[in-house]
Motif scaffolding. Structure first.
Motif, PDB file in Angstrom:
ATOM      1  N   VAL A  18       2.943   2.398   1.271  1.00  9.56           N
ATOM      2  CA  VAL A  18       4.179   2.975   0.729  1.00  9.56           C
ATOM      3  C   VAL A  18       4.118   4.479   0.927  1.00  9.56           C
ATOM      4  O   VAL A  18       3.221   5.145   0.403  1.00  9.56           O
ATOM      5  N   LYS A  19       5.063   5.010   1.713  1.00  8.21           N
ATOM      6  CA  LYS A  19       5.104   6.450   1.979  1.00  8.21           C
ATOM      7  C   LYS A  19       6.256   7.083   1.212  1.00  8.21           C
ATOM      8  O   LYS A  19       7.390   6.631   1.306  1.00  8.21           O
ATOM      9  N   SER A  20       5.944   8.149   0.474  1.00  4.03           N
ATOM     10  CA  SER A  20       6.982   8.887  -0.261  1.00  4.03           C
ATOM     11  C   SER A  20       7.759   9.767   0.720  1.00  4.03           C
ATOM     12  O   SER A  20       7.349   9.941   1.867  1.00  4.03           O
ATOM     13  N   SER A  21       8.841  10.353   0.244  1.00  2.00           N
ATOM     14  CA  SER A  21       9.648  11.223   1.107  1.00  2.00           C
ATOM     15  C   SER A  21       8.859  12.447   1.570  1.00  2.00           C
ATOM     16  O   SER A  21       9.134  13.010   2.613  1.00  2.00           O
ATOM     17  N   GLU A  22       7.829  12.854   0.802  1.00  2.00           N
ATOM     18  CA  GLU A  22       6.982  13.987   1.216  1.00  2.00           C
ATOM     19  C   GLU A  22       5.856  13.549   2.145  1.00  2.00           C
ATOM     20  O   GLU A  22       5.028  14.366   2.544  1.00  2.00           O
ATOM     21  N   LEU A  26       0.995   5.795  -1.434  1.00  2.00           N
ATOM     22  CA  LEU A  26       0.725   5.160  -2.725  1.00  2.00           C
ATOM     23  C   LEU A  26      -0.598   4.409  -2.626  1.00  2.00           C
ATOM     24  O   LEU A  26      -0.747   3.496  -1.814  1.00  2.00           O
ATOM     25  N   VAL A  27      -1.575   4.842  -3.427  1.00  2.00           N
ATOM     26  CA  VAL A  27      -2.891   4.202  -3.411  1.00  2.00           C
ATOM     27  C   VAL A  27      -3.269   3.756  -4.818  1.00  2.00           C
ATOM     28  O   VAL A  27      -2.780   4.304  -5.812  1.00  2.00           O
ATOM     29  N   VAL A  28      -4.124   2.751  -4.865  1.00  2.00           N
ATOM     30  CA  VAL A  28      -4.573   2.182  -6.140  1.00  2.00           C
ATOM     31  C   VAL A  28      -6.093   2.135  -6.161  1.00  2.00           C
ATOM     32  O   VAL A  28      -6.741   2.063  -5.124  1.00  2.00           O
ATOM     33  N   LYS A  29      -6.657   2.181  -7.372  1.00  2.00           N
ATOM     34  CA  LYS A  29      -8.098   2.059  -7.553  1.00  2.00           C
ATOM     35  C   LYS A  29      -8.339   0.782  -8.355  1.00  2.00           C
ATOM     36  O   LYS A  29      -7.995   0.710  -9.528  1.00  2.00           O
ATOM     37  N   PRO A  42      -2.041  -0.988  -2.243  1.00  2.00           N
ATOM     38  CA  PRO A  42      -1.688  -2.133  -3.087  1.00  2.00           C
ATOM     39  C   PRO A  42      -1.698  -3.396  -2.217  1.00  2.00           C
ATOM     40  O   PRO A  42      -1.235  -3.370  -1.078  1.00  2.00           O
ATOM     41  N   ALA A  43      -2.254  -4.477  -2.755  1.00  2.00           N
ATOM     42  CA  ALA A  43      -2.398  -5.695  -1.960  1.00  2.00           C
ATOM     43  C   ALA A  43      -2.497  -6.916  -2.866  1.00  2.00           C
ATOM     44  O   ALA A  43      -2.747  -6.799  -4.058  1.00  2.00           O
ATOM     45  N   GLY A  44      -2.302  -8.073  -2.265  1.00  2.00           N
ATOM     46  CA  GLY A  44      -2.439  -9.321  -3.009  1.00  2.00           C
ATOM     47  C   GLY A  44      -2.139 -10.491  -2.097  1.00  2.00           C
ATOM     48  O   GLY A  44      -1.882 -10.311  -0.908  1.00  2.00           O
ATOM     49  N   ALA A 112      -3.277   4.428 -10.210  1.00  2.00           N
ATOM     50  CA  ALA A 112      -2.401   4.337  -9.037  1.00  2.00           C
ATOM     51  C   ALA A 112      -1.675   5.665  -8.933  1.00  2.00           C
ATOM     52  O   ALA A 112      -1.232   6.209  -9.940  1.00  2.00           O
ATOM     53  N   ARG A 113      -1.601   6.214  -7.699  1.00  2.00           N
ATOM     54  CA  ARG A 113      -0.877   7.480  -7.528  1.00  2.00           C
ATOM     55  C   ARG A 113      -0.550   7.715  -6.059  1.00  2.00           C
ATOM     56  O   ARG A 113      -1.108   7.083  -5.173  1.00  2.00           O
ATOM     57  N   PHE A 114       0.366   8.646  -5.847  1.00  2.00           N
ATOM     58  CA  PHE A 114       0.690   9.086  -4.494  1.00  2.00           C
ATOM     59  C   PHE A 114      -0.274  10.213  -4.128  1.00  2.00           C
ATOM     60  O   PHE A 114      -0.472  11.139  -4.921  1.00  2.00           O
ATOM     61  N   MET A 115      -0.873  10.116  -2.939  1.00  2.00           N
ATOM     62  CA  MET A 115      -1.786  11.156  -2.468  1.00  2.00           C
ATOM     63  C   MET A 115      -1.464  11.494  -1.016  1.00  2.00           C
ATOM     64  O   MET A 115      -1.052  10.619  -0.247  1.00  2.00           O
TER      65      MET A 115
END
Length: 163
Positions: A18-22, A26-29, A42-44, A112-115
């Motif tokens: 998932v890519k933000s406009s900037e 989006l990554v998760v731990k 994110p996965a499943g 979870a956050r955008f980096m």
């Protein structure tokens, strides 16, 4: 019956970049599994009665609270675990519908956050797959094609191509 038993020896998972406009990702731990404590996408697993692209939208929403649309197919990760389990994951590129607040799934995720991809490259806890996606600069995305009927004899209730 556990989820592992239900899946049998052929697994089909999905993962969403998932890519933000900037241009942030989006990554998760995760709190469990082989990627415990590492940043990953994110996965499943794909569930009965859904297409892979529907599964990735559901998984991203469940894990992060972010509603997305699928922009296309990035690729496939496939492997065999202990010479027995066929472990397959389809990677999709997604776009947030609106960039709202992240609400991560507490029991599955630490965070979870955008980096920024550059920031992720410096993270010692970023997954191997994330490093590859960043350094390989994936640009060839296969868009989805809907509304095709391969023939009534098959009985498809959903049918999509990513070509």
């Amino acid at each position: 019956m556990s989820n592992r038993e239900k899946r049998g020896k052929v697994w089909l998972a999905v993962s969403g970049l998932v890519k933000s406009s900037e241009g942030h990702w989006l990554v998760v731990k995760k709190r469990y599994g082989g990627l415990k404590g590492q940043w990953s996408l994110p996965a499943g697993f794909v569930e009965e009665g859904e297409t892979a692209d529907e599964a990735v939208i559901r998984e991203v929403k469940e894990e992060t609270g972010i509603d997305c649309t699928v922009k296309g197919l990035i690729g496939l990760r496939t492997g065999v675990i202990k010479e027995e389990i066929s472990d397959n994951m389809i990677l999709f590129l997604l776009e947030p519908i609106k960039e709202g607040k992240i609400i991560h799934q507490e029991h599955e995720l630490y965070e979870a956050r955008f980096m920024a991809p550059e920031e992720l490259l410096l993270e010692k806890d970023a997954s191997i797959l994330l490093h590859y996606l960043i350094t390989e600069n994936v640009s060839l995305i296969k868009p989805g094609i809907d509304g095709i009927n391969p023939g009534d004899q098959f009985g498809y209730t959903a049918y999509k191509l990513f070509l």
